[in-house]
Design an enzyme around this catalytic site. Structure first.
Site, short mmCIF file in Angstrom:
data_model
loop_
_atom_site.label_atom_id
_atom_site.label_comp_id
_atom_site.label_asym_id
_atom_site.label_seq_id
_atom_site.Cartn_x
_atom_site.Cartn_y
_atom_site.Cartn_z
N GLU A 195 73.05 63.03 7.64
CA GLU A 195 72.78 61.97 6.66
C GLU A 195 74.03 61.14 6.36
O GLU A 195 73.95 59.93 6.19
CB GLU A 195 72.22 62.57 5.36
CG GLU A 195 70.80 63.09 5.48
CD GLU A 195 69.78 61.99 5.82
OE1 GLU A 195 70.04 60.81 5.52
OE2 GLU A 195 68.73 62.32 6.40
N TYR B 280 70.08 58.03 -2.50
CA TYR B 280 69.32 58.11 -1.25
C TYR B 280 69.64 59.40 -0.48
O TYR B 280 68.75 60.16 -0.10
CB TYR B 280 69.61 56.88 -0.36
CG TYR B 280 69.16 57.11 1.05
CD1 TYR B 280 67.83 56.90 1.40
CD2 TYR B 280 70.04 57.62 2.02
CE1 TYR B 280 67.39 57.18 2.69
CE2 TYR B 280 69.61 57.90 3.29
CZ TYR B 280 68.29 57.67 3.62
OH TYR B 280 67.84 57.97 4.87
N ASP C 202 65.06 53.53 1.43
CA ASP C 202 66.02 52.77 2.24
C ASP C 202 65.30 51.50 2.71
O ASP C 202 64.18 51.23 2.30
CB ASP C 202 66.57 53.61 3.40
CG ASP C 202 65.55 53.82 4.52
OD1 ASP C 202 64.35 53.52 4.29
OD2 ASP C 202 65.94 54.26 5.60
#
Ligand code: SF4
Length: 331
Positions: free
Chosen positions: A36, A117, A135
């Site tokens: 990520e 996020y 996103d």
């Protein structure tokens, strides 16, 4: 589940067309976190090779936490946004200091370099926490399917889309759903030319029904892009070159560069030769235009004390921004 048709259709689509990525074959939070962070501003095709390199060199959080910043930045080189590389190391040390990977949203969010996020992505994928991700892909799919025209980037949009995505999240498969939504936006409901003809959501898609696929999502007008003018002088003196490490509060913190003057004019040094001029380098919010010069000398010129003289043969040991690599290639 607010809309079983939408949620179930996406999960079915994901089972058939979702991307097969190495970090999706594990529940190891370290491997998922690493993916990520690398993918925050990097395309999957490029990021995957970096993820594999990091996993090979640092197979667990302990080995990463024990690394030096220089080594991490060297491995990060080419990915840009070096603050991500520095935060990666800082977060690894936070994780080791607390005795393991955190498994609540608030604690994951407290790691360096992890925003809303990323915390939602890691929490839902690694621990099954019910947190929706938001996103660009998610905004686009939801804006089109539900016909939402609130400009993306506004606070109102963030609130509305978060609530909607959260309501759609299936409590038993939050990680799959989040990844499904992102893959769907990347592969099916693409920014240009969405594949509506083969889309399993088409029957109930509001953008398709009203002919607005090209108009949604609505964007806020883009801000102006700043241009900066860099003049690098590569000063070579008896096998040594003058380099400095960039400080905080600007781009490329912690990376190394040769002598730099910034501005329209260059003062430079007598006898320096121009190697290349007008090299354009695009960053997210700015464009750099750079000139490269070479100065070969017998006596070291007097420089400010942030510059040090390092052996030219050992330059590979210093992490450098891509623009400086371009300079080195033109020598
Ligand atoms: S029908 Fe087209 S616009 Fe609507 S969700 Fe599918 S791909 Fe996107």
């Amino acid at each position: 589940m607010k809309d079983p048709f939408f949620t179930q259709t996406l999960l079915d689509w994901y089972a058939e067309y979702g991307r097969d990525l190495p970090w999706r074959r594990t529940r190891d939070p370290y491997a998922i976190w690493l993916s990520e962070i690398i993918l925050q501003q990097t395309r999957i095709a490029q990021g995957q090779a970096y993820w594999e390199r990091f996993m090979a060199r640092f197979p667990n959080v302990e080995t990463l936490a024990a690394a030096s910043e220089d080594e991490v930045l060297r491995l990060w080189q080419g990915l840009g946004y070096y603050s991500r590389g520095r935060n990666l190391l800082a977060a690894a040390r936070q994780i080791v200091a607390r005795g393991g990977f955190p498994d609540t949203l608030a604690e994951i969010r407290a790691l360096k370099g992890v925003g809303d996020y990323t915390a939602a992505a890691i929490g839902s994928i690694a621990f099954g926490l019910p947190a929706a991700v938001l996103d660009g892909n998610v905004y686009r799919v939801l804006a089109r399917f539900y016909g939402i025209a609130t400009p993306v980037g506004s606070t109102a949009a963030k609130k509305a889309f978060t609530e909607l995505a959260q309501a759609l999240l299936p409590p038993d498969r939050p990680g799959d759903f989040n990844q499904a939504l992102m893959d769907f936006g990347a592969l099916q409901c693409t920014p240009q030319n969405p594949q509506c003809l083969t889309c399993p959501l088409a029957a109930r898609c509001e953008a398709l029904r009203s002919g607005r696929t090209a108009l949604l999502p609505v964007r806020k007008p883009a801000g102006t892009v700043q241009t900066r003018r860099f003049h690098y002088v590569y000063i070579r003196c008896r096998g040594f070159v003058a380099f400095r490490r960039r400080g905080p509060g600007d781009i490329w913190q912690g990376l190394w560069e040769p002598y730099l003057e910034e501005g329209e004019e260059v003062r430079g040094f007598p006898g320096m030769k121009c190697l290349r001029s007008g090299v354009r380098h695009q960053l997210t919010h700015r464009i750099l235009i750079a000139d490269f010069y070479l100065l070969e000398c017998e006596e070291k010129p007097l420089l400010t004390e942030d510059y040090i003289w390092i052996p030219e043969a050992g330059l590979d040991n210093y992490a450098k921004p891509r623009l400086v690599e371009v300079l080195l290639e033109s020598l």
